[in-house]
Design a protein around this motif. Structure first.
Motif, PDB file in Angstrom:
ATOM      1  N   LEU A   1      -2.122  11.423   1.656  1.00  0.00           N
ATOM      2  CA  LEU A   1      -1.641  11.509   0.182  1.00  0.00           C
ATOM      3  C   LEU A   1      -2.444  11.563  -0.812  1.00  0.00           C
ATOM      4  O   LEU A   1      -2.088  11.844  -1.830  1.00  0.00           O
ATOM      5  N   SER A   2      -3.882  10.860  -0.403  1.00  0.00           N
ATOM      6  CA  SER A   2      -4.464  10.636  -1.770  1.00  0.00           C
ATOM      7  C   SER A   2      -6.232  10.632  -1.246  1.00  0.00           C
ATOM      8  O   SER A   2      -6.277  10.267   0.041  1.00  0.00           O
TER       9      SER A   2
ATOM     10  N   THR B   1      -3.506   2.744   6.060  1.00  0.00           N
ATOM     11  CA  THR B   1      -1.955   2.188   6.297  1.00  0.00           C
ATOM     12  C   THR B   1      -1.427   3.414   6.789  1.00  0.00           C
ATOM     13  O   THR B   1      -0.342   3.169   7.456  1.00  0.00           O
ATOM     14  N   GLN B   2      -1.554   4.769   6.517  1.00  0.00           N
ATOM     15  CA  GLN B   2      -0.889   5.972   6.778  1.00  0.00           C
ATOM     16  C   GLN B   2       0.636   5.562   6.204  1.00  0.00           C
ATOM     17  O   GLN B   2       1.582   5.963   6.734  1.00  0.00           O
ATOM     18  N   SER B   3       0.707   4.719   4.975  1.00  0.00           N
ATOM     19  CA  SER B   3       1.848   4.577   4.479  1.00  0.00           C
ATOM     20  C   SER B   3       1.846   4.335   2.879  1.00  0.00           C
ATOM     21  O   SER B   3       0.523   4.858   2.326  1.00  0.00           O
ATOM     22  N   VAL B   4       2.703   4.018   2.174  1.00  0.00           N
ATOM     23  CA  VAL B   4       2.687   4.182   0.747  1.00  0.00           C
ATOM     24  C   VAL B   4       3.868   3.245   0.084  1.00  0.00           C
ATOM     25  O   VAL B   4       4.680   2.507   0.851  1.00  0.00           O
ATOM     26  N   THR B   5       3.734   2.977  -0.961  1.00  0.00           N
ATOM     27  CA  THR B   5       4.755   2.029  -1.793  1.00  0.00           C
ATOM     28  C   THR B   5       4.711   0.622  -0.845  1.00  0.00           C
ATOM     29  O   THR B   5       3.718   0.235  -0.581  1.00  0.00           O
ATOM     30  N   MET B   6       5.779   0.266  -0.678  1.00  0.00           N
ATOM     31  CA  MET B   6       6.165  -1.204  -0.338  1.00  0.00           C
ATOM     32  C   MET B   6       5.962  -1.183   1.268  1.00  0.00           C
ATOM     33  O   MET B   6       5.706  -2.341   2.019  1.00  0.00           O
TER      34      MET B   6
ATOM     35  N   HIS C   1      11.096  10.454   4.310  1.00  0.00           N
ATOM     36  CA  HIS C   1      10.531   9.230   5.237  1.00  0.00           C
ATOM     37  C   HIS C   1       8.943   9.702   5.209  1.00  0.00           C
ATOM     38  O   HIS C   1       8.568  10.807   5.378  1.00  0.00           O
ATOM     39  N   VAL C   2       7.935   8.665   5.634  1.00  0.00           N
ATOM     40  CA  VAL C   2       6.610   8.963   5.642  1.00  0.00           C
ATOM     41  C   VAL C   2       6.353   9.003   7.340  1.00  0.00           C
ATOM     42  O   VAL C   2       6.711   7.996   8.120  1.00  0.00           O
TER      43      VAL C   2
ATOM     44  N   VAL D   1       4.909  12.661   3.731  1.00  0.00           N
ATOM     45  CA  VAL D   1       6.070  12.831   3.303  1.00  0.00           C
ATOM     46  C   VAL D   1       7.092  13.891   3.726  1.00  0.00           C
ATOM     47  O   VAL D   1       6.396  15.027   3.853  1.00  0.00           O
ATOM     48  N   GLU D   2       7.980  13.444   4.662  1.00  0.00           N
ATOM     49  CA  GLU D   2       9.046  14.634   5.139  1.00  0.00           C
ATOM     50  C   GLU D   2      10.383  14.409   4.886  1.00  0.00           C
ATOM     51  O   GLU D   2      10.664  13.155   4.385  1.00  0.00           O
TER      52      GLU D   2
END
Length: 281
Positions: free
Chosen positions: A94-95, A119-124, A193-194, A199-200
C-alpha cells in the motif's frame, strides 16, 4: 541499556496518547491537499483532517516518510541507549513506507540493530501488532523473538471496513474502477478487507445498517480473539458498532482508534473499521 524501542508509522491509527503512554515512536507520513503538504499528527490532527475533507475542495493524497526520517528515529533510539529497534510498518503493498524503513535500517546497521516488519496490514490491524510488540518488549523478549512472533501474528490479523463510497479508494488507485462501478449500484454499501497486504472488496451489503452489523459479526464470529481494535473515520454511527462488539471477548483490552489522515485519505468520511487478531494455537 534502555531495552528495545518500538517504532511505527502514522498509518497505525494508534492515538498520540496511546503511543506516548506505550513509548512508541511514530514516524509520520505527509498529507497533501492540492499543493499544500502537512505532516500527519505534527501539523494535522485527525479532527482537522476530517474537517478539511468534508468541507474543502481538494482530494487528499499521502506520501511516505523519507529514509532519513526513519534513520533519525533509529539513531534517537541509539542515543537513548536502546539495545535495538523493532519497526512495525504498514503494508508494503500500500505504500513505500516499508522500503524507506528498510533503507534506513541498512544505513544504521553498524550502530544499532533494527528489525523491520512488513505487517501486510494497516490502520488498527497494524496498530494491534504494534501493541503486541510493546508487550513483548516489556516481557523481556529479544529482538529476534519479537520479529518471529510478529510475522506469525500478522497471518492471524484481519482488517475489515465499511466505507460510504469506493470513490476515494478508486481515485487514490487503491482499488479497481470496476469494483467502484458495481458498488455504486442501488446504493450498495461495500465491505472492504485487507488481503495479502492490499485492499479488496469483501462483500456488498444492501444498507449501511446491514453493513455495520456484518462488520461487527466478523469479529464476534471469528472465534477466540487475542486483540480487537475498532476504528472511527468521522462516522456518526460508530457507537452502534461498539455496542455490537460488546459480544466479543478478546484477551487484551479493546483499543479504539481514530481513523487518521493516512488511511482516511483513501476511505473518505463515514468509514468504520474493525481489526482483530485471532488467538494462535
Amino acid at each position: 541499556m534502555a531495552g528495545i524501542q518500538v517504532v511505527t508509522d502514522s498509518a497505525c491509527d494508534l492515538s498520540p496518547t496511546t503511543a506516548e503512554e506505550r513509548d512508541v515512536r511514530v514516524v509520520p507520513l505527509t498529507i497533501r491537499f492540492g499543493s499544500e503538504e502537512l505532516v500527519d499528527r505534527d501539523e494535522l490532527s485527525s479532527k482537522e483532517f476530517w474537517d478539511r475533507v468534508i468541507t474543502g475542495p481538494d482530494m487528499p493524497s499521502t506520501a511516505a516518510p523519507s529514509p532519513g526520517a526513519f534513520q533519525q528515529a533509529f539513531l534517537d533510539a541509539r542515543e537513548a541507549e536502546s539495545s535495538g529497534v523493532v519497526c512495525v510498518m504498514l503494508s508494503s503493498g500500500l505504500s513505500a513506507t516499508y522500503q524507506s524503513a528498510c533503507t534506513a535500517a541498512e544505513a544504521v546497521a553498524d550502530r544499532i540493530p533494527v528489525r523491520v516488519v512488513d505487517t501486510q496490514s494497516v490502520t488498527m490491524g497494524q496498530g494491534l501488532l504494534v501493541l503486541a510488540a510493546v508487550d513483548m518488549v516489556a516481557d523481556g523478549h529479544s529482538l529476534e523473538e519479537i520479529e518471529v512472533a510478529l510475522n506469525d501474528m500478522k497471518g492471524r490479523t484481519h482488517v475489515y471496513g465499511v466505507v460510504d463510497s469506493l470513490d476515494y479508494l478508486r481515485r487514490g488507485g487503491r482499488i479497481g474502477g470496476a469494483a467502484q462501478l458495481v458498488g455504486s449500484l442501488l446504493s450498495i454499501k461495500p465491505v472492504i478487507h485487507v488481503v495479502d497486504g492490499v485492499v479488496e472488496v469483501e462483500s456488498k451489503q444492501r444498507t449501511r445498517s446491514r453493513a455495520l452489523s456484518y462488520l461487527a459479526n466478523k469479529a464476534v464470529e471469528a472465534g477466540p480473539l487475542d486483540r480487537l481494535g475498532p476504528t472511527n473515520g468521522s462516522a456518526p454511527d460508530f457507537d452502534e458498532v461498539l455496542e455490537m462488539l460488546r459480544k466479543a471477548t478478546p484477551d487484551h483490552e479493546i483499543v479504539t482508534g481514530a481513523l487518521g489522515p493516512v488511511v482516511g485519505s483513501h476511505t473518505g468520511p463515514a468509514s468504520i473499521g474493525v481489526s482483530f487478531i485471532t488467538k494462535g494455537r
